[in-house]
Write an enzyme that holds these catalytic residues in place. Structure first.
Site, PDB file in Angstrom:
ATOM      1  N   ASP A 163     -49.544  38.754   5.293  1.00  0.00           N
ATOM      2  CA  ASP A 163     -50.522  37.686   5.194  1.00  0.00           C
ATOM      3  C   ASP A 163     -51.023  37.228   6.558  1.00  0.00           C
ATOM      4  O   ASP A 163     -52.199  36.905   6.719  1.00  0.00           O
ATOM      5  CB  ASP A 163     -49.881  36.519   4.440  1.00  0.00           C
ATOM      6  N   ASP A 164     -50.130  37.185   7.538  1.00  0.00           N
ATOM      7  CA  ASP A 164     -50.543  36.716   8.866  1.00  0.00           C
ATOM      8  C   ASP A 164     -51.498  37.706   9.524  1.00  0.00           C
ATOM      9  O   ASP A 164     -52.417  37.305  10.232  1.00  0.00           O
ATOM     10  CB  ASP A 164     -49.316  36.502   9.757  1.00  0.00           C
ATOM     11  N   TYR A 184     -48.344  23.166   1.163  1.00  0.00           N
ATOM     12  CA  TYR A 184     -48.555  24.280   2.100  1.00  0.00           C
ATOM     13  C   TYR A 184     -48.861  23.674   3.465  1.00  0.00           C
ATOM     14  O   TYR A 184     -48.351  22.610   3.797  1.00  0.00           O
ATOM     15  CB  TYR A 184     -49.687  25.163   1.533  1.00  0.00           C
ATOM     16  N   ARG A 228     -40.915  33.407  12.878  1.00  0.00           N
ATOM     17  CA  ARG A 228     -42.152  32.788  13.370  1.00  0.00           C
ATOM     18  C   ARG A 228     -42.764  32.016  12.213  1.00  0.00           C
ATOM     19  O   ARG A 228     -43.501  32.551  11.410  1.00  0.00           O
ATOM     20  CB  ARG A 228     -43.105  33.871  13.894  1.00  0.00           C
ATOM     21  N   LYS A 267     -46.030  29.766  -0.407  1.00  0.00           N
ATOM     22  CA  LYS A 267     -47.063  30.787  -0.648  1.00  0.00           C
ATOM     23  C   LYS A 267     -47.063  31.209  -2.119  1.00  0.00           C
ATOM     24  O   LYS A 267     -48.117  31.382  -2.725  1.00  0.00           O
ATOM     25  CB  LYS A 267     -46.840  32.006   0.250  1.00  0.00           C
ATOM     26  N   ASN A 298     -57.964  29.170   6.343  1.00  0.00           N
ATOM     27  CA  ASN A 298     -56.544  29.406   6.073  1.00  0.00           C
ATOM     28  C   ASN A 298     -56.417  30.565   5.097  1.00  0.00           C
ATOM     29  O   ASN A 298     -57.177  30.644   4.118  1.00  0.00           O
ATOM     30  CB  ASN A 298     -55.920  28.142   5.470  1.00  0.00           C
ATOM     31  N   ASN A 302     -51.455  26.635  13.151  1.00  0.00           N
ATOM     32  CA  ASN A 302     -50.811  25.654  12.283  1.00  0.00           C
ATOM     33  C   ASN A 302     -49.453  25.276  12.849  1.00  0.00           C
ATOM     34  O   ASN A 302     -48.866  26.061  13.602  1.00  0.00           O
ATOM     35  CB  ASN A 302     -50.591  26.262  10.891  1.00  0.00           C
ATOM     36  N   GLU A 329     -33.050  45.393  14.234  1.00  0.00           N
ATOM     37  CA  GLU A 329     -34.283  44.991  14.881  1.00  0.00           C
ATOM     38  C   GLU A 329     -35.480  44.921  13.934  1.00  0.00           C
ATOM     39  O   GLU A 329     -36.391  44.166  14.155  1.00  0.00           O
ATOM     40  CB  GLU A 329     -34.613  45.929  16.037  1.00  0.00           C
ATOM     41  N   ASP A 330     -35.427  45.682  12.835  1.00  0.00           N
ATOM     42  CA  ASP A 330     -36.561  45.675  11.911  1.00  0.00           C
ATOM     43  C   ASP A 330     -36.873  44.285  11.372  1.00  0.00           C
ATOM     44  O   ASP A 330     -37.963  44.050  10.891  1.00  0.00           O
ATOM     45  CB  ASP A 330     -36.275  46.602  10.722  1.00  0.00           C
TER      46      ASP A 330
HETATM   47  N1  LIG Z   1     -54.988  29.685   9.675  1.00  0.00           N
HETATM   48  C1  LIG Z   1     -54.276  30.658   9.171  1.00  0.00           C
HETATM   49  O1  LIG Z   1     -54.474  31.073   8.033  1.00  0.00           O
HETATM   50  C2  LIG Z   1     -53.222  31.285   9.995  1.00  0.00           C
HETATM   51  C3  LIG Z   1     -52.838  30.741  11.164  1.00  0.00           C
HETATM   52  N2  LIG Z   1     -51.898  31.346  11.927  1.00  0.00           N
HETATM   53  C4  LIG Z   1     -51.482  30.654  13.129  1.00  0.00           C
HETATM   54  O2  LIG Z   1     -51.722  31.445  14.255  1.00  0.00           O
HETATM   55  C5  LIG Z   1     -50.784  31.106  15.246  1.00  0.00           C
HETATM   56  C6  LIG Z   1     -50.287  32.384  15.900  1.00  0.00           C
HETATM   57  O3  LIG Z   1     -49.620  33.165  14.957  1.00  0.00           O
HETATM   58  P1  LIG Z   1     -49.213  34.672  15.301  1.00  0.00           P
HETATM   59  O4  LIG Z   1     -50.383  35.459  15.709  1.00  0.00           O
HETATM   60  O5  LIG Z   1     -48.443  35.174  14.168  1.00  0.00           O
HETATM   61  O6  LIG Z   1     -48.246  34.459  16.551  1.00  0.00           O
HETATM   62  P2  LIG Z   1     -47.807  35.488  17.626  1.00  0.00           P
HETATM   63  O7  LIG Z   1     -46.611  34.939  18.253  1.00  0.00           O
HETATM   64  O8  LIG Z   1     -47.765  36.855  17.053  1.00  0.00           O
HETATM   65  O9  LIG Z   1     -49.019  35.454  18.700  1.00  0.00           O
HETATM   66  C7  LIG Z   1     -49.309  34.381  19.531  1.00  0.00           C
HETATM   67  C8  LIG Z   1     -50.262  34.840  20.614  1.00  0.00           C
HETATM   68  O10 LIG Z   1     -50.675  33.725  21.363  1.00  0.00           O
HETATM   69  C9  LIG Z   1     -50.495  33.991  22.745  1.00  0.00           C
HETATM   70  N3  LIG Z   1     -50.239  32.752  23.455  1.00  0.00           N
HETATM   71  C10 LIG Z   1     -49.182  31.942  23.365  1.00  0.00           C
HETATM   72  N4  LIG Z   1     -49.330  30.894  24.194  1.00  0.00           N
HETATM   73  C11 LIG Z   1     -50.505  31.057  24.822  1.00  0.00           C
HETATM   74  C12 LIG Z   1     -51.221  30.317  25.791  1.00  0.00           C
HETATM   75  N5  LIG Z   1     -50.758  29.160  26.270  1.00  0.00           N
HETATM   76  N6  LIG Z   1     -52.400  30.796  26.218  1.00  0.00           N
HETATM   77  C13 LIG Z   1     -52.883  31.955  25.738  1.00  0.00           C
HETATM   78  N7  LIG Z   1     -52.275  32.685  24.813  1.00  0.00           N
HETATM   79  C14 LIG Z   1     -51.086  32.246  24.363  1.00  0.00           C
HETATM   80  C15 LIG Z   1     -49.333  34.936  22.819  1.00  0.00           C
HETATM   81  O11 LIG Z   1     -49.383  35.611  24.057  1.00  0.00           O
HETATM   82  P3  LIG Z   1     -48.339  36.747  24.475  1.00  0.00           P
HETATM   83  O12 LIG Z   1     -48.663  37.910  23.585  1.00  0.00           O
HETATM   84  O13 LIG Z   1     -48.657  37.003  25.901  1.00  0.00           O
HETATM   85  O14 LIG Z   1     -46.980  36.184  24.237  1.00  0.00           O
HETATM   86  C16 LIG Z   1     -49.628  35.814  21.609  1.00  0.00           C
HETATM   87  O15 LIG Z   1     -50.532  36.813  21.946  1.00  0.00           O
HETATM   88  C17 LIG Z   1     -49.709  30.270  14.572  1.00  0.00           C
HETATM   89  O16 LIG Z   1     -49.842  28.939  14.966  1.00  0.00           O
HETATM   90  C18 LIG Z   1     -50.008  30.385  13.118  1.00  0.00           C
HETATM   91  O17 LIG Z   1     -49.734  29.201  12.422  1.00  0.00           O
HETATM   92  C19 LIG Z   1     -51.323  32.521  11.561  1.00  0.00           C
HETATM   93  C20 LIG Z   1     -51.657  33.106  10.400  1.00  0.00           C
HETATM   94  C21 LIG Z   1     -52.601  32.501   9.490  1.00  0.00           C
HETATM   95  C1  LIG Z   2     -51.092  29.921   7.290  1.00  0.00           C
HETATM   96  C2  LIG Z   2     -50.133  30.825   7.862  1.00  0.00           C
HETATM   97  O1  LIG Z   2     -49.779  31.815   7.243  1.00  0.00           O
HETATM   98  C3  LIG Z   2     -49.618  30.560   9.167  1.00  0.00           C
HETATM   99  O2  LIG Z   2     -50.030  29.595   9.809  1.00  0.00           O
HETATM  100  O3  LIG Z   2     -48.760  31.327   9.619  1.00  0.00           O
HETATM  101 MG   LIG Z   3     -48.099  32.695   8.116  1.00  0.00          MG
END
Ligand SMILES: NC(=O)C1=CN([C@@H]2O[C@H](COP(=O)(O)OP(=O)(O)OC[C@H]3O[C@@H](n4cnc5c(N)ncnc54)[C@H](OP(=O)(O)O)[C@@H]3O)[C@@H](O)[C@H]2O)C=CC1
Ligand SMILES: CC(=O)C(=O)O
Ligand SMILES: [Mg+2]
Length: 653
Positions: free
Chosen positions: A317-318, A175, A228, A246, A513, A459, A294-295
């Site tokens: 999950d996210d 993972y 993503r 997963k 995580n 991540n 688009e969905d």
């Molecule tokens: N630890 C865990 O269990 C998990 C970790 N994650 C991690 O979280 C991260 C984000 O995932 P996710 O939310 O789905 O991604 P999204 O693309 O949905 O969101 C990213 C967000 O970060 C913002 N952003 C990007 N660059 C910058 C910057 N330089 N400064 C400030 N804000 C910024 C974006 O801004 P804008 O909206 O303006 O584009 C957006 O709001 C990933 O790396 C993922 O691996 C996700 C799920 C689980």
């Molecule tokens: C852990 C996870 O789901 C992510 O980084 O998107």
């Molecule tokens: Mg994820």
């Protein structure tokens, strides 16, 4: 009992015989409940020789449709059409290739006799434990994480045993973070199918494709469109590594049967130019379809969840899993630090799926604890996106999921200024951008918090907002700080970091995580027969996880329990989630069950309008209840444990 003259079968190739055993019990089938055998014989072709004679063609035609050479083997040339004959008899060589039943050198002497294995295996008989030891030895020899990943993915049944018994060591391999690299290179390392690919090419034929999957009793599907993948962006069809990874955790950590798990990747193209040019890329070589498709796009995750969450058993999950794991860590930290949830101020870097998903659950928890309206609770939570702090003056230009967080405040351009202005007690990174928690950011957090809570969730490791080392050292290097405690930051991250020693104190960073939550959460849904996911179930999962954190864990710096106990933790999460599912239906279910039970004998004598009303009432119950597996087991933890799949070898007849 089925007997078969293998010689005749293989020579004449008269049919394909499938023998499959499926078991049931706990609705999860892993507990060794009643076994049911299904035998289906399909005779699809007539004897090739007879057929050849009948149509008067080359009498040396082979069963597969090619032509026999002097040795009687098929010497079909490229332009000849052949039938890909296959046997699925779970004995002999095919048994050794069967991912469900192969035990390798662990087949006993008796099994070797009974299943035509003599000579196919060297004489030694070894235990599963020894096999496991050998495999771990091999895996440990690889220094490159991707090689470890490939070695583990090549394992069959032993895979789950290894993962369960060595979870702390292998979780980062199967993972995050290694799965990120595996997805980037999925085309180059592709060896065999591990999930179902549904591409735009097959539009209109999805049902046929689903039917091609070999398993029938599917309980958990994980689906991605690859747009993503972690913080790595659009990896198109190669995102398959995520549902595969997963689901491996659903099975190993949560005890859902592997055969009940189905990984799906929807391939609508990719906008990743590098992949489009990569000769080993496995997906559609076209740009991502938009418009009427688009969905499928990632930015619609909230829309999809809202659309299907009320009609199907869906879970993002996210958005939800991450929210639940973060809430659990914070609940545990505050329990041990002292202080209430409502007195915290939260600041996020990143306002996407993860950020706003977490923010919403935190607000729900504050609202639950303080009885304040949700809108009020949200005011304790601030988010920064790529354009700065989310404030009311930006409201009109914000995506719908960011609007609830647009509080009254003057515009603030960057994170550091936002920290200075908001003075958060908790800082959460969910931006997907590495190195964004700079020294100045951490120092600012440490300047007004005795124990700043810092979560760098992004991540894989390269995208982590900061490292554990940075969080610990930068939060205590500033001599002008009024607090002089060692190991001041309480830190957890999405991808794992090694323990850090600073000034003689060893700090162990926790792994924030979603892997902590979703396996147990999934088991809870399956075992209760839940038909919907409710936010209260996420809160219940967080509470169960937080309860597993001991003072001893916390003293080391951990706000999550050790992963080595994850099966036990998953059983507790599952039990709490199931309990909530039963409770959510209770308010109406129990009184009516009582009514129904006590009036059983008299129902038939009720007048028609009353019968109609009763039926209507039962229909309402049916629609409103969440848990459908009745009656509710008394001890849900024990029940969860009894439902969990175990990968230990079984004895064969
Ligand atoms: N630890 C865990 O269990 C998990 C970790 N994650 C991690 O979280 C991260 C984000 O995932 P996710 O939310 O789905 O991604 P999204 O693309 O949905 O969101 C990213 C967000 O970060 C913002 N952003 C990007 N660059 C910058 C910057 N330089 N400064 C400030 N804000 C910024 C974006 O801004 P804008 O909206 O303006 O584009 C957006 O709001 C990933 O790396 C993922 O691996 C996700 C799920 C689980
Ligand atoms: C852990 C996870 O789901 C992510 O980084 O998107
Ligand atoms: Mg994820």
């Amino acid at each position: 009992m089925l007997s078969l003259n293998r010689g005749t079968f293989l020579r004449k190739g008269l049919g394909v015989l499938r023998v499959s055993l499926s078991s049931s019990g706990c609705g999860n089938g892993g507990g060794g409940g009643e076994r049911e055998s299904r035998v289906a014989m399909e005779s699809t072709l007539k004897d090739a020789r007879d057929g050849a004679a009948a149509v008067d063609v080359d009498p040396k035609l082979t069963v597969s449709g090619g032509v026999e050479d002097v040795y009687g083997e098929d010497r079909a040339t490229e332009d000849q059409i052949v039938t890909p004959w296959a046997t699925y008899v779970a004995s002999g060589f095919s048994l050794l290739r069967d991912p469900h039943y192969n035990k390798g050198l662990a087949f006993t002497e008796k099994e070797r006799d009974a299943h035509y294995l003599r000579g196919l295996l060297p004489p030694v008989v070894i235990t599963q434990q020894l096999q496991e030891k050998k495999m771990m030895h091999i895996i440990r020899q690889y220094e490159v994480p991707l090689q470890k990943y490939m070695a583990t993915m090549d394992l069959q049944r032993l895979f789950y045993k290894l993962l369960i018994d060595n979870v702390e060591e292998l979780l980062p391999v199967v993972y995050t973070p290694t799965v990120g690299e595996a997805c980037q290179k999925y085309g180059s390392i592709y060896r065999r199918p591990q999930g179902l690919y549904i591409s735009l090419k097959e539009k209109g034929k999805i049902l046929e494709q689903l039917k091609n999957w070999p398993e029938r009793s599917i309980q958990v599907i994980v689906v991605t469109d690859g747009e993503r993948i972690l913080g790595l962006g659009d990896l198109g069809c190669q995102g398959m590594g995520i549902p595969v990874g997963k689901l491996a955790l659903y099975a190993a950590l949560g005890g859902v049967r592997p055969s009940a798990c189905l990984p799906i990747t929807i391939d609508v193209g990719t906008n990743n130019e590098q992949l489009l040019k990569d000769e080993f890329y496995i997906g559609l070589r076209q740009r991502r379809a938009t418009g009427k498709f688009e969905d499928f796009a990632n930015h619609n995750a909230f829309k999809l969840l809202a659309k299907y969450g009320s009609t199907h058993l869906t879970f993002n999950d996210d958005i939800q899993g991450t929210a639940s794991v973060v809430l659990a860590g914070l609940l545990a930290a505050l329990k041990l630090l002292g202080g209430t949830f409502a007195n915290q101020t939260f600041l996020f870097l990143g306002a996407g799926e993860a950020g706003t998903g977490i923010a919403e659950l935190l607000a729900l928890e504050i609202s639950k604890q303080t009885k304040a309206p949700l809108e009020e609770a949200r005011k304790k939570i601030w988010l920064v996106d790529s354009k700065g702090l989310i404030v009311s003056s930006r409201k009109d230009s914000l995506k719908h999921f960011k609007r609830p967080w647009a509080h009254e405040h003057e515009p603030v351009k960057d994170l550091l200024d936002a920290i200075k202005a908001i003075k958060p007690t908790v800082l959460i990174g969910s931006s997907g951008v590495g190195k964004t928690f700079t020294k100045a950011v951490i120092e600012a957090m440490a300047s007004f918090n005795e124990k700043p809570l810092i979560l760098a969730l992004s991540n894989p490791t390269s995208q982590s907002e900061c490292t554990a080392q940075e969080a610990y050292t930068w939060s205590q290097t500033n001599e002008s700080l009024s607090f002089k405690h060692k190991g001041r930051a309480i830190f957890a991250s999405g991808s794992p970091f090694d323990p850090v020693e600073y000034n003689g104190v060893v700090n162990v960073p926790g792994q924030a995580n979603n892997a902590y939550i979703f396996p147990g959460f999934g088991l809870g849904l399956v075992m209760s027969g839940a038909i919907r996911v409710h936010d209260e179930m996420l809160l219940a999962a967080s509470e169960a996880l937080a309860e597993e954190v001991t003072k001893e864990n916390f003293d080391k710096g951990l706000i999550y329990p050790p992963l080595s106990n994850i099966r036990k933790i998953s059983a507790h999460i599952a039990a709490n989630v199931a309990a909530k599912a039963y409770e959510l239906g209770d308010f109406i279910l129990y009184p009516v069950f009582l009514l129904h039970a006590s009036s059983m004998n008299s129902v038939i004598y009720l007048s028609f309008p009353l019968q109609l009303m009763l039926l209507l009432l039962l229909f309402v119950i049916f629609l409103s209840r969440v848990a459908t597996r009745l009656p509710r087991p008394e001890n849900l933890v024990k029940y969860a444990e009894s439902c969990m799949y175990t990968p230990n070898y079984r004895s064969y007849r």
